[in-house]
Design a protein around this motif. Sequence first.
Motif, PDB file in Angstrom:
ATOM      1  N   SER A 117      -7.789  -4.176   9.072  1.00  0.00           N
ATOM      2  CA  SER A 117      -6.944  -2.870   8.528  1.00  0.00           C
ATOM      3  C   SER A 117      -5.767  -2.926   8.494  1.00  0.00           C
ATOM      4  O   SER A 117      -5.268  -3.040   7.042  1.00  0.00           O
ATOM      5  N   GLY A 118      -5.098  -3.028   9.789  1.00  0.00           N
ATOM      6  CA  GLY A 118      -3.753  -2.295   9.570  1.00  0.00           C
ATOM      7  C   GLY A 118      -3.642  -1.153   9.911  1.00  0.00           C
ATOM      8  O   GLY A 118      -4.677  -0.178   9.446  1.00  0.00           O
ATOM      9  N   GLY A 119      -2.519  -0.823   9.684  1.00  0.00           N
ATOM     10  CA  GLY A 119      -2.157   1.036   9.789  1.00  0.00           C
ATOM     11  C   GLY A 119      -2.891   1.905   8.641  1.00  0.00           C
ATOM     12  O   GLY A 119      -2.267   1.806   7.956  1.00  0.00           O
ATOM     13  N   SER A 120      -3.386   3.409   9.153  1.00  0.00           N
ATOM     14  CA  SER A 120      -3.570   3.921   7.964  1.00  0.00           C
ATOM     15  C   SER A 120      -4.974   3.282   7.196  1.00  0.00           C
ATOM     16  O   SER A 120      -4.976   4.534   6.186  1.00  0.00           O
ATOM     17  N   ASN A 121      -5.167   2.712   6.904  1.00  0.00           N
ATOM     18  CA  ASN A 121      -6.572   1.718   6.281  1.00  0.00           C
ATOM     19  C   ASN A 121      -7.680   2.636   6.761  1.00  0.00           C
ATOM     20  O   ASN A 121      -8.041   2.299   8.356  1.00  0.00           O
ATOM     21  N   ASN A 123     -10.592   2.369   8.835  1.00  0.00           N
ATOM     22  CA  ASN A 123     -12.062   0.578  10.280  1.00  0.00           C
ATOM     23  C   ASN A 123     -12.687  -0.284   8.976  1.00  0.00           C
ATOM     24  O   ASN A 123     -12.979  -1.170   9.905  1.00  0.00           O
ATOM     25  N   ASN A 217      -2.154   1.990   2.302  1.00  0.00           N
ATOM     26  CA  ASN A 217      -1.073   0.824   3.092  1.00  0.00           C
ATOM     27  C   ASN A 217      -1.837  -0.528   2.598  1.00  0.00           C
ATOM     28  O   ASN A 217      -2.688  -0.890   3.320  1.00  0.00           O
TER      29      ASN A 217
END
Length: 236
Positions: A117-121, A123, A217
Amino acid sequence: MKNRDLKSRFFAELKLVLLALILSIPLSCSDEGCDYDVIPCTESCDVFEDFEDKILGTQGNWIGITTNNVEFQTRGGSQVLYVQDGSGGTIAYNGVDFPSDLNAQGCELNLDIEYLSGGSNGNTTDNGIGVYSDTDPLSAAVRAFFVLNASNLIVSGNAPTTIQVPLDLASGVVLPSNSFGTWVISPSTTPAADVASFNTLIQNAQGVYFAIDEGSNPAEQWWFDNFCFKQCCPIQ
């Protein structure tokens, strides 16, 4: 001369009797009393694309819309298709390699999906795979997308997840679904019209696509592999 005629008539009538007996055997044989040779049905999934013959670092016939990267990579000891999100609505599609009549290929399309996902996306993601008409997903008059249900979401950071996408024709007023998810169509009008549009599309698709966005993001990463068309046994 008379005896010869009687013998000829006797043998002719005997042949008719024997023929009648032979023809009557299948008709008088019940299912319980007959010994049929039943050939067992074995389900299989015929590999369509596993990317093992692709040149690493290239993207073949896959095209990205606002992607940061689309390429073939090595991951987990296998070659895979890698897509990285970019700014804006991101899609990766292929209008060349897949057959147009998906319904004729088998009962299901199976594939492996891995997601980070990367941050703030989000899960988890319910993104499966889509099909479209016309030249690309954005300009398509009709698109259909397989949305995963809550019990089969792709979880960020997990090992590749195999999803099974039904390729059946729609019937009644309901689009095909299974334990993994359901097809949705865009634009949606009435149930009957959606069914007609889906049946036309699944037999005349111009390509397949993946929706890459799962948050604001642009950091999502996706890996796709092991596309196969499953051959199902008929329901008894």
